[in-house]
Design a protein around this motif. Sequence first.
Motif, PDB file in Angstrom:
ATOM      1  N   ALA A 132       0.826  -1.209   0.000  1.00 33.79           N
ATOM      2  CA  ALA A 132       0.000   0.000   0.000  1.00 33.79           C
ATOM      3  C   ALA A 132       0.859   1.259   0.000  1.00 33.79           C
ATOM      4  O   ALA A 132       0.518   2.258  -0.639  1.00 33.79           O
ATOM      5  CB  ALA A 132      -0.926  -0.015   1.209  1.00 33.79           C
ATOM      6  N   ALA A 136       0.773   4.574  -2.563  1.00 33.94           N
ATOM      7  CA  ALA A 136       0.666   5.953  -2.087  1.00 33.94           C
ATOM      8  C   ALA A 136       1.844   6.789  -2.562  1.00 33.94           C
ATOM      9  O   ALA A 136       1.676   7.953  -2.962  1.00 33.94           O
ATOM     10  CB  ALA A 136       0.591   5.958  -0.560  1.00 33.94           C
ATOM     11  N   THR A 152      -4.842   8.884  -3.914  1.00 35.95           N
ATOM     12  CA  THR A 152      -3.841   8.222  -3.070  1.00 35.95           C
ATOM     13  C   THR A 152      -4.432   7.054  -2.288  1.00 35.95           C
ATOM     14  O   THR A 152      -3.850   5.954  -2.289  1.00 35.95           O
ATOM     15  CB  THR A 152      -3.198   9.242  -2.120  1.00 35.95           C
ATOM     16  OG1 THR A 152      -2.531  10.254  -2.893  1.00 35.95           O
ATOM     17  CG2 THR A 152      -2.175   8.572  -1.212  1.00 35.95           C
ATOM     18  N   PRO A 153      -5.593   7.201  -1.602  1.00 36.04           N
ATOM     19  CA  PRO A 153      -6.163   6.037  -0.916  1.00 36.04           C
ATOM     20  C   PRO A 153      -6.512   4.889  -1.866  1.00 36.04           C
ATOM     21  O   PRO A 153      -6.306   3.713  -1.526  1.00 36.04           O
ATOM     22  CB  PRO A 153      -7.426   6.599  -0.242  1.00 36.04           C
ATOM     23  CG  PRO A 153      -7.166   8.045  -0.097  1.00 36.04           C
ATOM     24  CD  PRO A 153      -6.346   8.429  -1.283  1.00 36.04           C
ATOM     25  N   ALA A 156      -3.282   3.145  -2.961  1.00 38.24           N
ATOM     26  CA  ALA A 156      -2.752   2.391  -1.814  1.00 38.24           C
ATOM     27  C   ALA A 156      -3.559   1.117  -1.582  1.00 38.24           C
ATOM     28  O   ALA A 156      -2.989   0.043  -1.315  1.00 38.24           O
ATOM     29  CB  ALA A 156      -2.769   3.263  -0.566  1.00 38.24           C
ATOM     30  N   PHE A 157      -4.874   1.209  -1.708  1.00 40.31           N
ATOM     31  CA  PHE A 157      -5.717   0.031  -1.523  1.00 40.31           C
ATOM     32  C   PHE A 157      -5.430  -1.029  -2.587  1.00 40.31           C
ATOM     33  O   PHE A 157      -5.253  -2.217  -2.275  1.00 40.31           O
ATOM     34  CB  PHE A 157      -7.190   0.443  -1.578  1.00 40.31           C
ATOM     35  CG  PHE A 157      -8.143  -0.706  -1.536  1.00 40.31           C
ATOM     36  CD1 PHE A 157      -8.422  -1.359  -0.349  1.00 40.31           C
ATOM     37  CD2 PHE A 157      -8.770  -1.136  -2.697  1.00 40.31           C
ATOM     38  CE1 PHE A 157      -9.299  -2.430  -0.311  1.00 40.31           C
ATOM     39  CE2 PHE A 157      -9.652  -2.208  -2.670  1.00 40.31           C
ATOM     40  CZ  PHE A 157      -9.910  -2.849  -1.473  1.00 40.31           C
ATOM     41  N   TRP A 215       3.050  10.125   5.549  1.00 37.53           N
ATOM     42  CA  TRP A 215       2.097   9.052   5.278  1.00 37.53           C
ATOM     43  C   TRP A 215       2.599   7.735   5.867  1.00 37.53           C
ATOM     44  O   TRP A 215       1.820   6.958   6.417  1.00 37.53           O
ATOM     45  CB  TRP A 215       1.910   8.912   3.774  1.00 37.53           C
ATOM     46  CG  TRP A 215       0.747   8.044   3.395  1.00 37.53           C
ATOM     47  CD1 TRP A 215      -0.542   8.435   3.185  1.00 37.53           C
ATOM     48  CD2 TRP A 215       0.764   6.621   3.204  1.00 37.53           C
ATOM     49  NE1 TRP A 215      -1.327   7.356   2.877  1.00 37.53           N
ATOM     50  CE2 TRP A 215      -0.547   6.229   2.880  1.00 37.53           C
ATOM     51  CE3 TRP A 215       1.753   5.658   3.271  1.00 37.53           C
ATOM     52  CZ2 TRP A 215      -0.887   4.907   2.623  1.00 37.53           C
ATOM     53  CZ3 TRP A 215       1.422   4.341   3.020  1.00 37.53           C
ATOM     54  CH2 TRP A 215       0.116   3.968   2.693  1.00 37.53           C
ATOM     55  N   SER A 282      -5.632  -3.232   3.692  1.00 41.07           N
ATOM     56  CA  SER A 282      -5.457  -2.263   2.602  1.00 41.07           C
ATOM     57  C   SER A 282      -6.415  -1.095   2.746  1.00 41.07           C
ATOM     58  O   SER A 282      -6.041   0.060   2.525  1.00 41.07           O
ATOM     59  CB  SER A 282      -5.667  -2.956   1.250  1.00 41.07           C
ATOM     60  OG  SER A 282      -4.702  -3.941   1.013  1.00 41.07           O
ATOM     61  N   SER A 286      -4.908   2.597   3.526  1.00 43.31           N
ATOM     62  CA  SER A 286      -5.094   3.571   2.452  1.00 43.31           C
ATOM     63  C   SER A 286      -5.515   4.936   2.974  1.00 43.31           C
ATOM     64  O   SER A 286      -5.202   5.962   2.354  1.00 43.31           O
ATOM     65  CB  SER A 286      -6.137   3.050   1.453  1.00 43.31           C
ATOM     66  OG  SER A 286      -7.394   2.890   2.077  1.00 43.31           O
ATOM     67  N   TYR A 287      -6.224   4.976   4.118  1.00 38.10           N
ATOM     68  CA  TYR A 287      -6.663   6.252   4.666  1.00 38.10           C
ATOM     69  C   TYR A 287      -5.838   6.709   5.863  1.00 38.10           C
ATOM     70  O   TYR A 287      -5.774   7.912   6.145  1.00 38.10           O
ATOM     71  CB  TYR A 287      -8.132   6.162   5.103  1.00 38.10           C
ATOM     72  CG  TYR A 287      -9.105   6.172   3.952  1.00 38.10           C
ATOM     73  CD1 TYR A 287      -9.324   7.328   3.216  1.00 38.10           C
ATOM     74  CD2 TYR A 287      -9.791   5.024   3.584  1.00 38.10           C
ATOM     75  CE1 TYR A 287     -10.214   7.345   2.154  1.00 38.10           C
ATOM     76  CE2 TYR A 287     -10.680   5.031   2.525  1.00 38.10           C
ATOM     77  CZ  TYR A 287     -10.879   6.193   1.810  1.00 38.10           C
ATOM     78  OH  TYR A 287     -11.753   6.205   0.752  1.00 38.10           O
TER      79      TYR A 287
END
Length: 370
Positions: A132, A136, A152-153, A156-157, A215, A282, A286-287
């Motif tokens: 992830a 990002a 971005t989320p 990443a997921f 992050w 994930s 992601s957040y």
Amino acid sequence: MTERRLRLIEPPTTPPPPTPPVRRAAPRRRVRVAVLFAVLVVGTVLVSLLSAGSGQFDVPLGQVVGSVLHHVGVGGSSLDRFAEATLWEVRFPRVVMALVVGCLLGASGALMQGIFGNPLAEPGVVGVSSGAAVGACLSIVFGWGFLGAFTTPALAFVTGLLTTLLVYVLSRSGGRSEVVTLILTGVAVNAVAGAVIAFLTFLSDQSSREQIVFWQLGSLAGSRWVYVYSLLPLAVAGFLVAGVLAKRLDLLALGDRQARHLGVRVEALRMVSVVVVALMVSAAVSYAGIIGFVGLVVPHLVRMVAGPGHRVLVPASALAGALLLGGADLVARTLFRFADLPIGALTALVGGPFFFWLLLRTRRRAGGWL
């Protein structure tokens, strides 16, 4: 006379039935589990209300409760418009995000430890967090914005999920995925992902580097209701599947061969569990970024109180993860004035020493030092 004495000495032909043992373990365990859930629920509610009222603009606990009751249609609120906006547009989205992410990490840790049969396992073993992070970093370095604030989320997921699936596919041999091979493959993929992150950091400018570092340290700053709403369906789906898998994970603890004799499709169970963990972690990462040690510490502590049964362990770990992350976020926002500490750094400060203590405890139980 002799016969009479012998008859008196002879034991009775039918001995009295043995007194049945008093089974107190099960009632005590039920009481312990009930107390555990009550403490977790009450603690989570209190921490959430305190977190919502704490910050640069403090709101008294009674007024926070009044505002919540007002929004559910009970009573009125004594807060002005600015305080209401602070609570419901800034504080509560972050509080709910912390609870959801904590639930996801705690439940995922319980599933991972059940899959590997090891209380020291955690979700990062299969490469989901590092994968992830790669997604990002790609979004931050190259400035991709095709999904707006969700770019971005979303990346990443997707990359976290794909990395976990890659680890699982590479670890398969002869149609099966052995636990040791899965762990070693995850270590190798984590190393490659770390190298990719380092290379992307080298290519980025100063602003992007700061975003990457922030992050990776984990943070719930900038949480909004739209992010919470997009995370909730994945969280609910993950919890439902985890609840279905809990009973079979108890059978898997007996060993692969014994579980197969009891009708468990071990390979399918392991594959579904890994996919569910990948989806849940994930979504959380992601957040919130990388938040370590929650999936390791929480299930182990819950197991020490409630036992190894996954039908209790999984939901209790979810509640304990929410409580832990909610409390960590409260400390991160209020420990230093006008500063928002990375929440991943706080969980690592607590989880690192605890992990070392677990290692020492495991070695002593194993009968010595390596």
